[in-house]
Design a protein around this motif. Sequence first.
Motif, PDB file in Angstrom:
ATOM      1  N   VAL A 236       0.850  -1.182   0.000  1.00  0.00           N
ATOM      2  CA  VAL A 236       0.000   0.000   0.000  1.00  0.00           C
ATOM      3  C   VAL A 236       0.891   1.240   0.000  1.00  0.00           C
ATOM      4  CG1 VAL A 236      -1.764   1.319   1.224  1.00  0.00           C
ATOM      5  CG2 VAL A 236      -1.864  -1.185   1.212  1.00  0.00           C
ATOM      6  N   PHE A 237       0.561   2.202  -0.840  1.00  0.00           N
ATOM      7  CA  PHE A 237       1.355   3.414  -0.959  1.00  0.00           C
ATOM      8  C   PHE A 237       0.500   4.640  -0.631  1.00  0.00           C
ATOM      9  CE2 PHE A 237       3.202   0.194  -3.652  1.00  0.00           C
ATOM     10  CZ  PHE A 237       4.550   0.279  -3.366  1.00  0.00           C
ATOM     11  N   ILE A 238       1.178   5.720  -0.308  1.00  0.00           N
ATOM     12  CA  ILE A 238       0.510   6.977   0.035  1.00  0.00           C
ATOM     13  C   ILE A 238       0.901   8.027  -1.004  1.00  0.00           C
ATOM     14  CG2 ILE A 238       0.296   8.822   1.747  1.00  0.00           C
ATOM     15  CD1 ILE A 238       0.960   6.769   3.895  1.00  0.00           C
ATOM     16  N   LEU A 239      -0.098   8.623  -1.627  1.00  0.00           N
ATOM     17  CA  LEU A 239       0.154   9.688  -2.596  1.00  0.00           C
ATOM     18  C   LEU A 239       0.304  11.004  -1.835  1.00  0.00           C
ATOM     19  CD1 LEU A 239      -2.406   8.732  -5.395  1.00  0.00           C
ATOM     20  CD2 LEU A 239       0.074   8.413  -5.438  1.00  0.00           C
ATOM     21  N   LEU A 240       1.489  11.598  -1.915  1.00  0.00           N
ATOM     22  CA  LEU A 240       1.752  12.836  -1.175  1.00  0.00           C
ATOM     23  C   LEU A 240       0.937  13.991  -1.716  1.00  0.00           C
ATOM     24  CD1 LEU A 240       3.453  14.127   1.059  1.00  0.00           C
ATOM     25  CD2 LEU A 240       5.206  14.619  -0.672  1.00  0.00           C
ATOM     26  N   GLY A 241       0.707  14.014  -3.025  1.00  0.00           N
ATOM     27  CA  GLY A 241      -0.081  15.078  -3.632  1.00  0.00           C
ATOM     28  C   GLY A 241       0.644  16.407  -3.588  1.00  0.00           C
ATOM     29  N   PHE A 242      -0.063  17.431  -3.107  1.00  0.00           N
ATOM     30  CA  PHE A 242       0.496  18.776  -3.013  1.00  0.00           C
ATOM     31  C   PHE A 242       0.524  19.192  -1.543  1.00  0.00           C
ATOM     32  CE2 PHE A 242      -1.521  18.312  -7.131  1.00  0.00           C
ATOM     33  CZ  PHE A 242      -0.543  18.778  -8.001  1.00  0.00           C
ATOM     34  N   PRO A 243       1.634  18.916  -0.852  1.00  0.00           N
ATOM     35  CA  PRO A 243       1.702  19.264   0.568  1.00  0.00           C
ATOM     36  C   PRO A 243       1.732  20.774   0.765  1.00  0.00           C
ATOM     37  CG  PRO A 243       3.848  18.548  -0.223  1.00  0.00           C
ATOM     38  CD  PRO A 243       2.883  18.310  -1.338  1.00  0.00           C
ATOM     39  N   GLY A 244       1.186  21.210   1.897  1.00  0.00           N
ATOM     40  CA  GLY A 244       1.161  22.636   2.204  1.00  0.00           C
ATOM     41  C   GLY A 244       0.028  22.973   3.137  1.00  0.00           C
TER      42      GLY A 244
END
Length: 317
Positions: free
Chosen positions: A17-25
């Motif tokens: 299982v992986f986690i999509l970081l996306g756009f952190p902020g």
Amino acid sequence: MSLPSDVRRGNHSATNVFILLGFPGHQHLKMSLFVLFSIMYILALLGNFSIMVLVRSQPQLRTPMYYFLCNLSFLEIWYTTACVPKALAVLLGGDPTISFSNCLLQMYFISSLGCTEYFLLAAMAYDRFLAICFPLRYNSIMNRTLLTQLAFGSWFCGFFCVAIPAYMISTLYFCGPNVINHYFCDIAPWIVLSCTDTSLLELVVFIIAFIVILGSCTITLVSYIYIISTILRIPSAIDQQRAFSTCFSHLIVVIIWYGSTIFLHVKPSMKDSVDLTKTVHVLNTVVTPLLNPFIYSLRNKEVKKALKRTLQFKSRT
């Protein structure tokens, strides 16, 4: 691809299982991006779907050029849909996790559709080359058989090219960090998490990207060299403008697409500049699908006339 000794001894557990970081902020930034991407995604769907409906409903648009345009619009709908909805969910605070199989499937479809777009743009350039350089023989050369072969070949080659790296990724072993620094499962930020050696995979992806980009770019470039030389030999300035207007929209799309994707794929190491790669991917997966239908409709007189007739017909009914 050999496993490290500690992995072979069983000291690491597999990551599935992986986690999509996306756009952190900050949350305000995420909400702003969510609203912006949502609007652009909806407009991209509406624009490309409208192009498909317009071409299907107007007999005068049932030509090879608009047949390819329908294929391109259909591709753009699925290309942006393959990654944007999940990215929007993550921005809104939804579940950022994705399974290995779903991640592999998303990567395969996005990469395959991207390769298909190269081939479709090359086929469209060849179509414009025949139409402008051989106008009297155009209908006999670009017949239904060749048209179908070019379209089907573009889709087949696009999906076939990515099958090899997709299989190689499926054999990788992930045993450490599981956070993908991206908003979808792209190859570059994904393989950096692998515990196995990815040098062969990187080489294969580089070679495939190089062949696909260089091959399609060569066809497109040679086609436009002949197109421009033919147009310049036309004595009338009005006829020159009319001839160039038939391929101007396609040329803009080609410049935007190649300008961004050459940076994304033709580079020696996929582990460099992941953050910059993520930013450029926004141009491909969100901005380009939005711009394409507007470029073709705003710069194409036939499309504008067909759209005007459709709107007038609906207003009368």
